[in-house]
Design an enzyme around this catalytic site. Structure first.
Site, short mmCIF file in Angstrom:
data_model
loop_
_atom_site.label_atom_id
_atom_site.label_comp_id
_atom_site.label_asym_id
_atom_site.label_seq_id
_atom_site.Cartn_x
_atom_site.Cartn_y
_atom_site.Cartn_z
N LYS A 23 34.54 23.49 66.56
CA LYS A 23 33.53 24.03 67.16
C LYS A 23 32.52 23.06 67.81
CE LYS A 23 34.72 28.57 65.09
NZ LYS A 23 34.23 29.78 64.39
N ASP B 8 30.79 34.41 67.90
CA ASP B 8 30.93 34.66 66.58
C ASP B 8 29.61 35.63 66.26
OD1 ASP B 8 33.22 33.62 65.84
OD2 ASP B 8 32.28 31.73 65.35
P1 NAP Z 1 30.84 27.29 55.73
O1 NAP Z 1 30.47 26.49 56.92
O2 NAP Z 1 31.95 26.41 54.52
O3 NAP Z 1 29.58 27.75 55.01
C1 NAP Z 1 29.50 28.10 53.51
C2 NAP Z 1 28.31 28.62 53.25
O4 NAP Z 1 28.36 29.30 52.14
C3 NAP Z 1 27.15 27.63 53.04
O5 NAP Z 1 26.05 28.33 53.45
C4 NAP Z 1 27.33 27.33 51.65
O6 NAP Z 1 26.41 26.75 50.72
C5 NAP Z 1 27.68 28.72 51.04
N1 NAP Z 1 28.50 28.58 49.75
C6 NAP Z 1 29.90 27.96 49.71
N2 NAP Z 1 30.38 28.33 48.66
C7 NAP Z 1 29.27 28.83 47.77
C8 NAP Z 1 29.11 28.97 46.47
N3 NAP Z 1 30.33 28.86 45.54
N4 NAP Z 1 28.07 29.61 45.95
C9 NAP Z 1 26.87 29.79 46.80
N5 NAP Z 1 27.09 29.54 48.17
C10 NAP Z 1 28.16 29.14 48.74
O7 NAP Z 1 31.76 28.49 56.00
P2 NAP Z 1 31.65 29.21 57.31
O8 NAP Z 1 32.74 28.87 58.35
O9 NAP Z 1 30.21 29.30 57.70
O10 NAP Z 1 32.15 30.66 56.86
C11 NAP Z 1 31.53 31.37 55.80
C12 NAP Z 1 32.32 32.88 55.55
O11 NAP Z 1 32.29 33.54 56.56
C13 NAP Z 1 33.60 32.68 55.17
O12 NAP Z 1 34.00 33.61 54.14
C14 NAP Z 1 34.57 32.94 56.68
O13 NAP Z 1 35.77 33.41 56.30
C15 NAP Z 1 33.60 34.10 56.85
N6 NAP Z 1 33.60 34.18 58.45
C16 NAP Z 1 33.90 35.56 58.96
C17 NAP Z 1 34.05 35.56 60.14
C18 NAP Z 1 34.56 36.91 60.69
O14 NAP Z 1 34.87 37.08 62.08
N7 NAP Z 1 34.28 37.94 59.84
C19 NAP Z 1 33.74 34.63 61.13
C20 NAP Z 1 33.36 33.34 60.65
C21 NAP Z 1 33.17 33.15 59.25
P3 NAP Z 1 25.79 25.29 51.00
O15 NAP Z 1 25.10 25.27 52.21
O16 NAP Z 1 25.03 25.05 49.57
O17 NAP Z 1 26.79 24.60 50.68
#
Ligand code: NAP
Length: 314
Positions: free
Chosen positions: A90, A126
């Site tokens: 992305k 998104d």
């Molecule tokens: P990402 O880039 O890996 O972002 C992770 C975020 O979560 C960061 O802010 C991170 O905090 C936090 N985090 C991760 N593990 C954590 C923990 N154990 N405790 C506290 N904070 C934690 O992931 P992403 O791509 O943004 O996706 C995030 C979520 O959204 C996923 O569950 C994904 O499946 C979902 N999602 C859903 C859709 C949909 O269409 N429904 C679309 C996109 C994403 P730090 O910055 O401190 O590391």
């Protein structure tokens, strides 16, 4: 005539006229990813394309990061109309497109590309997908809500924060484990919180706080919508995203996680008398908005929903 393969590669794309010659429907849409075999976009889009009578299909392309630029070039001569982009592309596609929508520019990531002659136009669905999902689930718009967004340091969290800010939501509290990332996002979005029609209240409209119980407790009385944009909740052993005793009946809770379909956060919210929804609607609406971006016609949302649900239930 042949059915499409589950996954094609960059080598296939380079020789697309020969590879696709036998397909029962021409492939005009695709998702680029690495890995990509998990993507449910083909099942969702192919139902939609069929229902809309578009006469073409959507396929998966496994493209490695080092192949991305050449693969985007190869698309132009291969008859494709549009692609989606998933992990890890992305950010790189954001750099590669010729033009893009304002929301994609603000987010700094592109998940949808339209191929217009030799021009690649980027978009990010998104964020508007999340907005449409929240409207569908709770019958309310972001603009009228005081929002706590947990996971503001990730890609999905940034996209959601940009959309909330562009929609001039009432309040936005950005929560992150690494609070510096949420603070950087506040600095990025600050210029969007200067709507003269919104009165300044007793609390700041845009703030960053750490992912800590005390800090969240101080804010939650002044919040209507809680969004989980972390990956916490995907595993049974995961900790609480929000301490359950802090959830109130007036809260709306949107969990971007959709597998499992009922997360611990949703169960906690419902136990507290609050309304909750999972991230399936966001997945559906980002696809529907991609469809509309490519084809300039309303997406057949119910057919796309059926396609998505059918493959999730497999
Ligand atoms: P990402 O880039 O890996 O972002 C992770 C975020 O979560 C960061 O802010 C991170 O905090 C936090 N985090 C991760 N593990 C954590 C923990 N154990 N405790 C506290 N904070 C934690 O992931 P992403 O791509 O943004 O996706 C995030 C979520 O959204 C996923 O569950 C994904 O499946 C979902 N999602 C859903 C859709 C949909 O269409 N429904 C679309 C996109 C994403 P730090 O910055 O401190 O590391």
């Amino acid at each position: 005539m042949a059915e499409a393969k589950d996954v094609y590669t960059f080598a296939d794309l380079k020789d697309w006229a020969a590879v696709a010659v036998d397909l029962d429907l021409p492939a005009r849409f695709s998702v680029f990813g690495d890995p990509v075999n998990h993507s449910r976009s083909p099942q969702m889009h192919n139902r939609g394309l069929k229902a809309a009578g578009v006469g073409s299909q959507y396929v998966r392309l496994h493209i490695l990061p080092e192949e991305l630029d050449d693969a985007l070039d190869a698309l132009k001569g291969a008859g494709f109309i549009g692609i989606n982009v998933t992990i890890p592309h992305k950010g790189a596609v954001f750099e590669a497109v010729d033009d893009m929508t304002e929301v994609a520019r603000r987010i700094g990531a592109v998940n949808t590309v339209a191929i217009d002659g030799d021009q690649l136009i980027g978009h990010n669905t998104d964020a508007p997908g999340m907005k449409r999902a929240i409207r569908e689930e709770f019958s309310i718009d972001l603009t009228d809500l005081r929002i706590m967004l947990i996971g503001a340091g990730g890609g999905a969290g940034k996209a959601a924060a940009v959309q909330c800010a562009m929609d001039q939501c009432e309040r936005l509290v950005l929560v992150n484990r690494t609070v510096e990332k949420a603070e950087a996002l506040v600095a990025d979005l600050d210029d969007l919180f200067v709507d003269p029609d919104k009165l300044e209240g007793p609390v700041d409209r845009l703030v960053a706080i750490p992912w800590e119980e005390k800090a969240m407790e101080r804010e939650l009385d002044q919040i209507d919508l809680i969004i989980n944009a972390t990956s916490v909740g995907m595993k049974r052993t995961d900790p609480e995203v929000v301490p359950s005793h802090l959830i109130r009946p007036h809260h709306l809770v949107y969990d971007m996680v959709y597998a499992p379909a009922r997360t611990r956060l949703m169960a906690d919210a419902e136990a507290a008398g609050a309304r909750a929804a999972n991230g399936l609607g966001m997945l559906l609406w980002q696809g529907a908005l991609s469809f509309e971006f490519w084809l300039n016609e309303e997406a057949p949302i119910e057919a796309m929903r059926e396609g998505l649900l059918a493959c999730l239930n497999e």
